[in-house]
Design an enzyme around this catalytic site. Structure first.
Site, PDB file in Angstrom:
ATOM      1  CB  CYS A  29      -4.543  -1.953   6.766  1.00  0.00           C
ATOM      2  SG  CYS A  29      -3.368  -3.171   7.404  1.00  0.00           S
ATOM      3  CB  CYS A  59      -1.137  -2.480   5.425  1.00  0.00           C
ATOM      4  SG  CYS A  59      -2.199  -3.892   5.726  1.00  0.00           S
ATOM      5  CG  ASP A  60      -1.026   1.301   4.134  1.00  0.00           C
ATOM      6  OD1 ASP A  60      -0.222   0.650   3.435  1.00  0.00           O
ATOM      7  OD2 ASP A  60      -2.249   1.308   3.929  1.00  0.00           O
TER       8      ASP A  60
END
Length: 315
Positions: A133, A136-137
């Site tokens: 992701c 997300c990261d």
């Protein structure tokens, strides 16, 4: 005692939320169940450009808009991981890790999850440089070099997103051309922060001090092996259906997808399936929403049929 609903929707992604909207608007009692936050994979998408009504919208923002709409007519929302559905004929029992429910109809909208490469180091460095992701990261890799594995829409979309943060994004693909939509390919090839390694497979994800340091790749044409130094690895090599809990119903294809007719009904009366969990070609927000509308109306028609049958029997 088990809680009773007319319809239980398992999964609160775009398809599930649309189904809940249609069913609750038809004055049915509806429960949406999800093991996490509503929105599904939309929450992992930085920018959505192909959903009608919005030139561009952030995935989490669209999730919130859909959730507010889906619950406006009384649909309820609850957390829980579904462990099993039991078909009792005109009723179904839905057992979760937290509660048990009785319902007349079920709509399966559990979606799919990212497929793993299955190579050495992938699990070791998961959350420490290995991610599925970018939204997300990605922020953890600002001004660093990251590798994206894959050549489809997700890989290229997320690779382009990562160029806003990373110094360089190297896309590793096992074929000699991308599978992504042409508009995405054009953007990627025009981005001077992106480079491409063709006809290559990741053999191992390497690291030290509990963080990723690079990937070992092998050219599948020449057999040549090499190491690409990188700080992060983002993997987009396909999806798997999340259908483990439904094996007892005998509604799955050999590959684990839920098989339905064009009205979203499985071969078990009263059990419908929509969105990315279905055996279909195009898995997009728009197609999930379309499935949800059909299923939401379908459960209303199904429950009306049950009522008519009850009246007939009572004569």
């Amino acid at each position: 005692m088990a809680k009773n609903y007319d319809v239980i929707v398992i999964g609160a992604g775009p398809g599930g939320m649309t189904a809940a909207l249609y069913a609750s608007r038809a004055n049915l009692s509806v429960l949406m169940l999800d093991r996490g936050v509503y929105g599904g994979q939309m929450n992992n998408t930085a920018e959505i450009e192909n959903y009608p009504g919005f030139k561009s919208i952030l995935g989490p923002d669209l999730s919130k808009e859909m959730y507010d709409s889906s619950t406006q007519f009384g649909a309820e929302y609850a957390f829980g991981t579904v462990e099993e559905i039991t078909d009792n004929g005109d009723t179904k029992t839905v057992k979760t890790d937290m509660d048990t429910y009785e319902t007349k109809a079920v709509i399966i909208a559990t979606g799919s999850e990212y497929k793993k490469l299955g190579v050495k180091g992938e699990d070791t460095f998961s959350g420490r440089g290995v991610s599925y992701c970018a939204v997300c990261d990605g922020a953890f890799f600002k001004n660093k070099h990251v590798v994206v594995v894959g050549g489809g829409d997700s890989a290229i979309e997320e690779g382009i997103y990562l160029t806003q943060l990373a110094d360089k994004v190297t896309v590793i693909h096992r074929r000699d051309q991308l599978r992504a939509q042409k508009i995405l390919q054009d953007r990627a090839f025009a981005n001077d922060k992106m480079e491409f390694v063709w006809n290559s497979n990741v053999e191992e994800i390497q690291g030290d001090d509990q963080k990723v340091a690079g990937v070992k790749i092998k050219n599948n044409q020449t057999g040549e092996e090499s190491i690409i130094d990188a700080n992060g690895v983002f993997i987009y090599v396909g999806v798997l259906p999340m259908t483990e809990s439904f094996k007892n119903l005998d509604i799955l294809t050999d590959d684990g997808w839920v098989d339905t007719d064009d009205q979203m009904m499985t071969k078990v009366p009263g059990i419908f399936a929509i969105g990315d969990v279905r055996d279909k070609k195009l898995r997009q927000i728009t197609t999930a929403v379309g499935d949800g509308g059909i299923a939401g109306q379908g459960v209303f028609n199904y429950i009306e049929m049950l009522k008519a049958k009850t009246v007939e029997v009572g004569k």
